[in-house]
Design an enzyme around this catalytic site. Structure first.
Site, mmCIF file in Angstrom:
data_model
loop_
_atom_site.group_PDB
_atom_site.id
_atom_site.type_symbol
_atom_site.label_atom_id
_atom_site.label_comp_id
_atom_site.label_asym_id
_atom_site.label_seq_id
_atom_site.Cartn_x
_atom_site.Cartn_y
_atom_site.Cartn_z
ATOM 1 N N PRO A 1 1.014 -1.236 -0.156
ATOM 2 C CG PRO A 1 -0.196 -1.828 1.706
ATOM 3 C CD PRO A 1 0.263 -1.833 1.262
ATOM 4 C CD GLU B 1 1.100 -6.949 10.907
ATOM 5 O OE1 GLU B 1 0.298 -5.925 11.038
ATOM 6 O OE2 GLU B 1 -0.028 -7.426 11.409
ATOM 7 N NE ARG C 1 -8.747 -5.860 -19.453
ATOM 8 C CZ ARG C 1 -8.828 -4.943 -20.851
ATOM 9 N NH1 ARG C 1 -7.690 -3.805 -20.575
ATOM 10 N NH2 ARG C 1 -9.371 -4.108 -20.948
ATOM 11 C CG ASP D 1 -6.427 1.209 -30.855
ATOM 12 O OD1 ASP D 1 -5.382 0.393 -29.551
ATOM 13 O OD2 ASP D 1 -6.322 0.532 -31.351
HETATM 14 N N1 4GY Z 1 -3.433 -2.037 -1.788
HETATM 15 N N2 4GY Z 1 -1.743 -2.444 -2.890
HETATM 16 C C1 4GY Z 1 -0.851 -3.493 -0.939
HETATM 17 C C2 4GY Z 1 -1.286 -4.476 -0.326
HETATM 18 C C3 4GY Z 1 -0.839 -6.146 1.858
HETATM 19 C C4 4GY Z 1 1.469 -6.582 4.848
HETATM 20 C C5 4GY Z 1 2.580 -6.955 2.208
HETATM 21 C C6 4GY Z 1 -2.538 -2.434 -1.721
HETATM 22 O O1 4GY Z 1 -0.760 -3.595 -3.595
HETATM 23 N N3 4GY Z 1 -0.072 -4.378 -2.074
HETATM 24 O O2 4GY Z 1 -2.539 -4.176 0.347
HETATM 25 N N4 4GY Z 1 -1.001 -5.362 0.233
HETATM 26 C C7 4GY Z 1 0.451 -6.085 1.814
HETATM 27 C C8 4GY Z 1 -0.074 -7.004 4.168
HETATM 28 C C9 4GY Z 1 2.815 -6.714 3.822
HETATM 29 C C10 4GY Z 1 1.036 -6.594 1.522
#
Ligand code: 4GY
Length: 259
Positions: A100, A127, A165, A180
């Site tokens: 995230p 985590e 895709r 396109d």
């Molecule tokens: N949002 N975009 C996401 C995510 C989970 C802890 C690392 C997101 O890409 N990945 O929420 N990933 C986390 C949970 C470890 C990944």
């Protein structure tokens, strides 16, 4: 080696995913066009279990966070070995960690990845993952949106689906042409779509779409795309800028709202 046509044979685009849950793959990627393309060999997928690189009798992959706190962190030594294994098979592919806190996944990033040989994706759990791995193995952190998933697997599938895709031969000609035409209104939200019946629940399909007047139809679609973008994602219009004609269409849209 060369093919009969004299062109160089190219290895299919390849996604290698490092995950604690390899059984989740291909999952939804086996359905529909992506799945058919996978069977046809237009792309390849390999899910590798991080557990194989774990330590001891229990194949431990995680440990408690340095500095204390809740939850567990994926170990740098385990991930380092897993990544080195995956990279050995795909030395040219960008290495991406789904997180995230990454840069946003956009259609621009998707198209860039589709041009390359493939991707190596690290799907984290718990985590998070040890920061040293991200730095030492030059992982590009990419986010699919501002929310927290239980792990990176669903995000990896989203990225793979969006890239696949775009690969040559995955969509049929009609769909590619539609893509396109949509690229012409790039950076805008999609216009509304309709099909039969012409009247449903007392609501008619907009008359212009039944008129057969193609120029008018394209004008209406662009107006709707501009109007929706203005209503829901005004920052898209600011980034993109509007032509004089588009300003006029947006004016019309706002006027029609008042009516
Ligand atoms: N949002 N975009 C996401 C995510 C989970 C802890 C690392 C997101 O890409 N990945 O929420 N990933 C986390 C949970 C470890 C990944």
């Amino acid at each position: 080696m060369t093919e009969p046509g004299g062109t160089q044979a190219r290895a299919p685009w390849r996604a290698t995913v490092l995950t604690l849950f390899p059984e989740l793959f291909p999952g939804p990627l086996s359905a529909s066009r992506a799945g058919e393309a996978l069977k046809q060999g237009l792309w390849a997928l390999e899910a590798i279990s991080i557990r194989e690189f774990g330590f001891g009798r229990h194949r431990a992959v995680d440990d408690t966070p340095a500095g204390g706190g809740a939850g567990m962190i994926l170990r740098a030594d385990v991930l380092g070995a897993a990544i080195d294994h995956a990279v050995a098979g795909n030395p040219q592919s960008p290495r991406i960690c789904l997180s995230p806190r990454g840069e946003p996944l956009t259609q621009l990033v998707v198209r860039e990845l589709a041009k390359g040989p493939g991707v190596m994706l690290l799907a984290g759990r718990f985590e998070g993952i040890d920061q040293r791995v991200i730095e030492a193995r030059a992982l590009r952190e990419v986010s699919i949106g501002d929310y927290v998933l239980s792990g990176g697997e669903l995000a990896a599938m989203v990225l793979i689906d969006a890239v696949v895709r775009q690969l040559p031969g995955v969509l049929n000609d009609e769909q590619s042409a539609a893509e396109d035409s949509f690229a012409r209104s790039a950076g805008l939200l999609d216009c509304p779509h309709y099909t039969r019946p012409e009247v449903w629940d007392g609501e008619a399909v907009p008359a212009v779409l039944m008129s057969g007047h193609h120029a008018q139809i394209e004008r209406w679609r662009l107006k709707q795309a501009l109007g929706r973008s203005w209503q829901r994602r005004p920052e898209l219009l600011e980034r993109r800028g509007l032509s004089a004609e588009e300003v006029k269409l947006l004016e019309e849209f706002r006027q029609e709202l008042k009516n």
